[in-house]
Design an enzyme around this catalytic site. Sequence first.
Site, short mmCIF file in Angstrom:
data_model
loop_
_atom_site.label_atom_id
_atom_site.label_comp_id
_atom_site.label_asym_id
_atom_site.label_seq_id
_atom_site.Cartn_x
_atom_site.Cartn_y
_atom_site.Cartn_z
N ASP A 22 0.85 -1.50 -0.07
CA ASP A 22 -0.03 0.08 -0.10
C ASP A 22 0.79 1.27 0.11
O ASP A 22 0.59 2.33 1.08
CB ASP A 22 -0.89 0.09 1.21
CG ASP A 22 -1.94 -1.16 1.42
OD1 ASP A 22 -1.93 -1.97 0.34
OD2 ASP A 22 -1.99 -1.61 2.55
N GLU A 178 -11.02 0.36 -4.18
CA GLU A 178 -10.56 0.61 -2.90
C GLU A 178 -9.13 1.44 -3.18
O GLU A 178 -8.95 1.86 -4.48
CB GLU A 178 -10.15 -0.51 -2.08
CG GLU A 178 -9.13 -1.50 -2.67
CD GLU A 178 -8.85 -2.82 -2.03
OE1 GLU A 178 -9.54 -3.12 -1.14
OE2 GLU A 178 -7.90 -3.64 -2.55
C1 6LW Z 1 -5.71 -2.05 2.10
C2 6LW Z 1 -6.38 -2.31 0.53
C3 6LW Z 1 -5.73 -3.35 0.04
O1 6LW Z 1 -6.48 -1.25 2.76
O2 6LW Z 1 -5.49 -4.13 1.05
O3 6LW Z 1 -4.25 -3.88 -1.75
C4 6LW Z 1 -5.84 -3.74 2.22
N1 6LW Z 1 -5.16 -3.05 -1.25
O4 6LW Z 1 -6.51 -1.16 -0.08
C5 6LW Z 1 -4.87 -4.08 3.37
O5 6LW Z 1 -3.57 -3.61 2.81
#
Ligand code: 6LW
Length: 503
Positions: A22, A178
């Site tokens: 991230d 996300e």
């Molecule tokens: C994070 C989400 C994700 O909050 O995994 O790969 C989660 N993305 O955006 C935890 O790293």
Amino acid sequence: MSAQPELGPTVSNPVIPGFHPDPSVCRVGDDYYLACSSFEYFPGIPVFHSRDLVHWTQIGNALERPSQLRLPREMPSSAGIYAPTLRHHDGRFWLIVTNVGDGGNLLFSATDPAGPWSDPVRLPGVPGIDPDLAWDEDGTCWVTVAGVSQVRLDLATGETVGEVERTWSGTPGAQAPEAPHLYRIGDYWYLLIAEGGTERGHAVAIARGLTPTGPFEACPANPILTHRGTHRPIQNTGHADLVQAPDGSWCLVLLGVRPGGGTPGWHVLGRETFLAPVEWVDGWLVVGELTPELPAPAWPLHPVPAEPARDEFDGAELHPRWISVRERSHHLCTTKERSGWLTLRAVGASPDENDVVFVGRRQQHLSCRARTLTDPAEGRGGLTVRLDEEHHYEIEAGAGEVRVYARIGPLRTEVAAHQVPAGPVVLGVDITETPPREARSGPDELSFGFEAADGSFTVLAALTGRYLSTEVAGGFTGRVIGMYAAEGTVHFDRFDYEPLAAS
Ligand code: 6LW
């Protein structure tokens, strides 16, 4: 036969190897800063500096005081600190992040990204995970979160202003929109997101609008980056952040994994930070090839010195690379008790426990070796390779013996035991990546043993690494290798970590 095109200089990817997911990046003048998720580990949020986006040095951890980071003992691993966004605005660094184990979304600021960072401002009105910060021309601060939705934020109070509104949720039918980041670039506001889930389906998509609140128009070429369904060595590519170099060109930092072994492929180092070149074509972002060797960027490179292989524990404080599980008390973990040694006092009776007293570092190379001189005269402890409480292997010294244990899901077993002379003993592990041709095997092998007085290494057990992979254990982290106390007080004189040449 036609002549092969000449390959120019390259740089290696990942640019920050090991469990560094991230990534969020910002530039101030000629300096780049980058922050990553840290989940159940304390201190939290490793912060890196670079002059060229390729060579990075860890300059600290943003969350290093209990007043900034509370990770309750009952909190499962892979909860805790998720997905920070790091930005520079009005002369300050800002970090917004979710602590899913305690308190939800939090805001921190600092004048120096190496720290100290402020205590948190709690953001009860900001829902969900993966918060982003962006400012419009009149200084209004927008927080955008996974889903994807958005709300205005008063930075001074942590109060939200107005309602939380849906913005753009990515490609219809794609799961898990996300990791949003919102940018003002030229005439547009761009909303960059991840979608498809953080596993093999992971992808990056983008939309643009004329205001920070949209409406957003999806890029016709979405997803603009994904390695799903390909043989590419870097998989699970997503969760990207965009940054502009001083010469006007742009790059993405993003997470990806390097699966090894046969089908289905196991990745053991967690999600790592990669760099991808990008260009703008007709107002849309076009991502270049994301490969383990990237063409070197056009700007000057600023290599950083390699990390020393040995940590002597001579300083009063531990280097920021050292992390503990959920908390670190100076009473239970100190270099001040015995000069040049790290002293650990046991609470939890093994790495199975949420409150194990542990100090470790991320495994950053597919093949590597670790050694530590362990004095178990007042207790029992050793060297563990950990993915979480239910997935770890260790070699432990105490009462004139060394023993190797494996914990895989609900099963814990003693794999080997051997008598050793009384006194300190060098415990070690050699981790060897499986050669690609051995298609039916696991990703790597971990050989645990101890060193004799002449320095020779006696292997007590060689264990497949597939059970210490994310595909087996689940979760969001990667392997961490370190020292722990299981009973009484255990002293460690030094810790050696070095990459081994791939076989
Ligand atoms: C994070 C989400 C994700 O909050 O995994 O790969 C989660 N993305 O955006 C935890 O790293």
